[in-house]
Design a protein around this motif. Structure first.
Motif, PDB file in Angstrom:
ATOM      1  N   GLN A 189       0.818  -1.216   0.000  1.00 44.79           N
ATOM      2  CA  GLN A 189       0.000   0.000   0.000  1.00 44.79           C
ATOM      3  C   GLN A 189       0.852   1.266   0.000  1.00 44.79           C
ATOM      4  O   GLN A 189       0.439   2.294  -0.530  1.00 44.79           O
ATOM      5  CB  GLN A 189      -0.917   0.036   1.228  1.00 44.79           C
ATOM      6  CG  GLN A 189      -1.995  -1.008   1.244  1.00 44.79           C
ATOM      7  CD  GLN A 189      -2.708  -1.008   2.584  1.00 44.79           C
ATOM      8  OE1 GLN A 189      -2.970   0.047   3.166  1.00 44.79           O
ATOM      9  NE2 GLN A 189      -3.018  -2.205   3.085  1.00 44.79           N
ATOM     10  N   LEU A 190       2.025   1.193   0.583  1.00 45.94           N
ATOM     11  CA  LEU A 190       2.890   2.375   0.671  1.00 45.94           C
ATOM     12  C   LEU A 190       3.314   2.875  -0.705  1.00 45.94           C
ATOM     13  O   LEU A 190       3.591   4.065  -0.873  1.00 45.94           O
ATOM     14  CB  LEU A 190       4.120   2.086   1.525  1.00 45.94           C
ATOM     15  CG  LEU A 190       3.862   2.038   3.019  1.00 45.94           C
ATOM     16  CD1 LEU A 190       5.098   1.552   3.764  1.00 45.94           C
ATOM     17  CD2 LEU A 190       3.425   3.384   3.543  1.00 45.94           C
ATOM     18  N   ALA A 191       3.335   1.995  -1.707  1.00 52.86           N
ATOM     19  CA  ALA A 191       3.704   2.403  -3.058  1.00 52.86           C
ATOM     20  C   ALA A 191       2.703   3.415  -3.609  1.00 52.86           C
ATOM     21  O   ALA A 191       3.062   4.269  -4.426  1.00 52.86           O
ATOM     22  CB  ALA A 191       3.786   1.188  -3.973  1.00 52.86           C
ATOM     23  N   ASP A 192       1.438   3.348  -3.159  1.00 52.20           N
ATOM     24  CA  ASP A 192       0.394   4.246  -3.650  1.00 52.20           C
ATOM     25  C   ASP A 192       0.256   5.522  -2.829  1.00 52.20           C
ATOM     26  O   ASP A 192      -0.546   6.387  -3.158  1.00 52.20           O
ATOM     27  CB  ASP A 192      -0.955   3.518  -3.654  1.00 52.20           C
ATOM     28  CG  ASP A 192      -0.960   2.301  -4.560  1.00 52.20           C
ATOM     29  OD1 ASP A 192      -0.236   2.322  -5.574  1.00 52.20           O
ATOM     30  OD2 ASP A 192      -1.684   1.339  -4.253  1.00 52.20           O
ATOM     31  N   GLN A 193       1.013   5.635  -1.761  1.00 49.62           N
ATOM     32  CA  GLN A 193       0.897   6.792  -0.872  1.00 49.62           C
ATOM     33  C   GLN A 193       1.827   7.914  -1.333  1.00 49.62           C
ATOM     34  O   GLN A 193       2.964   7.663  -1.697  1.00 49.62           O
ATOM     35  CB  GLN A 193       1.258   6.406   0.567  1.00 49.62           C
ATOM     36  CG  GLN A 193       0.281   5.464   1.207  1.00 49.62           C
ATOM     37  CD  GLN A 193      -1.087   6.084   1.385  1.00 49.62           C
ATOM     38  OE1 GLN A 193      -1.225   7.154   1.944  1.00 49.62           O
ATOM     39  NE2 GLN A 193      -2.101   5.403   0.893  1.00 49.62           N
ATOM     40  N   PRO A 194       1.311   9.137  -1.280  1.00 57.38           N
ATOM     41  CA  PRO A 194       2.210  10.252  -1.607  1.00 57.38           C
ATOM     42  C   PRO A 194       3.267  10.390  -0.518  1.00 57.38           C
ATOM     43  O   PRO A 194       3.002  10.118   0.648  1.00 57.38           O
ATOM     44  CB  PRO A 194       1.266  11.461  -1.612  1.00 57.38           C
ATOM     45  CG  PRO A 194       0.110  11.059  -0.743  1.00 57.38           C
ATOM     46  CD  PRO A 194      -0.018   9.565  -0.895  1.00 57.38           C
ATOM     47  N   ASP A 195       4.442  10.800  -0.918  1.00 59.25           N
ATOM     48  CA  ASP A 195       5.519  11.000   0.055  1.00 59.25           C
ATOM     49  C   ASP A 195       5.423  12.424   0.580  1.00 59.25           C
ATOM     50  O   ASP A 195       5.824  13.366  -0.090  1.00 59.25           O
ATOM     51  CB  ASP A 195       6.875  10.751  -0.597  1.00 59.25           C
ATOM     52  CG  ASP A 195       8.015  10.910   0.378  1.00 59.25           C
ATOM     53  OD1 ASP A 195       7.764  10.962   1.591  1.00 59.25           O
ATOM     54  OD2 ASP A 195       9.163  10.992  -0.084  1.00 59.25           O
ATOM     55  N   THR A 196       4.871  12.566   1.767  1.00 63.34           N
ATOM     56  CA  THR A 196       4.713  13.900   2.332  1.00 63.34           C
ATOM     57  C   THR A 196       5.837  14.233   3.298  1.00 63.34           C
ATOM     58  O   THR A 196       5.841  15.304   3.880  1.00 63.34           O
ATOM     59  CB  THR A 196       3.366  14.010   3.073  1.00 63.34           C
ATOM     60  OG1 THR A 196       3.362  13.066   4.147  1.00 63.34           O
ATOM     61  CG2 THR A 196       2.202  13.749   2.142  1.00 63.34           C
ATOM     62  N   GLY A 197       6.741  13.317   3.509  1.00 59.58           N
ATOM     63  CA  GLY A 197       7.847  13.566   4.419  1.00 59.58           C
ATOM     64  C   GLY A 197       7.516  13.321   5.877  1.00 59.58           C
ATOM     65  O   GLY A 197       8.352  13.519   6.738  1.00 59.58           O
ATOM     66  N   ASP A 198       6.289  12.872   6.152  1.00 53.47           N
ATOM     67  CA  ASP A 198       5.910  12.644   7.545  1.00 53.47           C
ATOM     68  C   ASP A 198       5.896  11.168   7.914  1.00 53.47           C
ATOM     69  O   ASP A 198       5.524  10.816   9.016  1.00 53.47           O
ATOM     70  CB  ASP A 198       4.544  13.264   7.842  1.00 53.47           C
ATOM     71  CG  ASP A 198       3.399  12.603   7.074  1.00 53.47           C
ATOM     72  OD1 ASP A 198       3.667  11.943   6.054  1.00 53.47           O
ATOM     73  OD2 ASP A 198       2.243  12.753   7.493  1.00 53.47           O
ATOM     74  N   ILE A 199       6.325  10.300   6.987  1.00 54.54           N
ATOM     75  CA  ILE A 199       6.299   8.855   7.242  1.00 54.54           C
ATOM     76  C   ILE A 199       7.711   8.298   7.246  1.00 54.54           C
ATOM     77  O   ILE A 199       8.538   8.634   6.390  1.00 54.54           O
ATOM     78  CB  ILE A 199       5.479   8.101   6.169  1.00 54.54           C
ATOM     79  CG1 ILE A 199       4.004   8.452   6.284  1.00 54.54           C
ATOM     80  CG2 ILE A 199       5.650   6.598   6.302  1.00 54.54           C
ATOM     81  CD1 ILE A 199       3.131   7.734   5.266  1.00 54.54           C
ATOM     82  N   GLY A 200       7.967   7.409   8.204  1.00 56.19           N
ATOM     83  CA  GLY A 200       9.180   6.617   8.246  1.00 56.19           C
ATOM     84  C   GLY A 200       8.777   5.167   8.458  1.00 56.19           C
ATOM     85  O   GLY A 200       7.678   4.891   8.953  1.00 56.19           O
ATOM     86  N   VAL A 201       9.621   4.248   8.072  1.00 55.24           N
ATOM     87  CA  VAL A 201       9.306   2.827   8.191  1.00 55.24           C
ATOM     88  C   VAL A 201      10.389   2.131   9.001  1.00 55.24           C
ATOM     89  O   VAL A 201      11.580   2.293   8.719  1.00 55.24           O
ATOM     90  CB  VAL A 201       9.185   2.154   6.799  1.00 55.24           C
ATOM     91  CG1 VAL A 201       8.848   0.683   6.935  1.00 55.24           C
ATOM     92  CG2 VAL A 201       8.146   2.871   5.940  1.00 55.24           C
TER      93      VAL A 201
END
Length: 180
Positions: A92-104
């Motif tokens: 699902q992360l492939a479809d998410q925009p990269d807003t800079g607020d996510i880390g894995v």
């Protein structure tokens, strides 16, 4: 250190990661995220994670998350390489925009499995940490189940959530931001 000690340490680390993944997988498969009495019908499947150490601040932030020590809120998604639900979340992360607020945070018994997981799902575009044996995330935040999301603001854990849908957990965090 002798070879026997090294082998025992590797086996223990592998067992911790396996238990981490099994707990999350069992919780998801038994309807805990969507079908438990505490979930509302038609709910988002996002639930609070009990046992997390709210208010805790890591002694040091790993390099990929250095900016998470101030500002935010940031979302640290905790995924395990041996968890089927985590595979779905990573896809699902492939479809998410990269807003800079996510880390894995990728937990794994071995570094090689984690690297393969990151490459297979294209997670290298996001800040990520390979956490062998779930040592960092469980020690610093008390997060021991995957998939889960640790919400960090000003370097402190303010929320921890169980989830299976990235868009739903992001919406839940956004709703909380707007309410504050």
């Amino acid at each position: 250190m002798n070879y026997l000690t090294i082998i025992v340490m590797l086996l223990v680390a592998g067992a911790v990661v396996l238990l981490f993944a099994m707990a999350g997988e069992m919780y998801a498969r038994t309807g805990g995220l969507e079908g438990s009495p505490e979930s509302t019908p038609g709910g988002t499947g996002v639930r609070p994670l009990e046992g997390a150490r709210f208010g805790s601040r890591p002694g040091t932030w790993p390099e990929p998350f250095a900016r998470f020590g101030t500002g935010g809120p940031y979302l640290l998604l905790v995924l395990s390489t041996s968890c089927a639900s985590c595979e779905d979340v990573a896809a699902q992360l492939a479809d998410q925009p990269d807003t800079g607020d996510i880390g894995v945070v990728v937990t794994s018994a071995t570094f090689g499995d984690a690297v393969e997981f990151v490459q297979r799902h294209g997670l290298a575009r996001l800040p990520y940490l390979i956490d062998e044996g779930a040592a960092w995330v469980s020690t610093e935040f008390g997060v021991k189940i995957s998939p889960s999301a640790a919400v960090v603001k000003d370097g402190r854990l303010v929320s921890a959530l169980l989830f299976t849908d990235v868009a739903a957990v992001r919406a839940a965090v956004q709703a909380t931001k707007e309410a504050v």
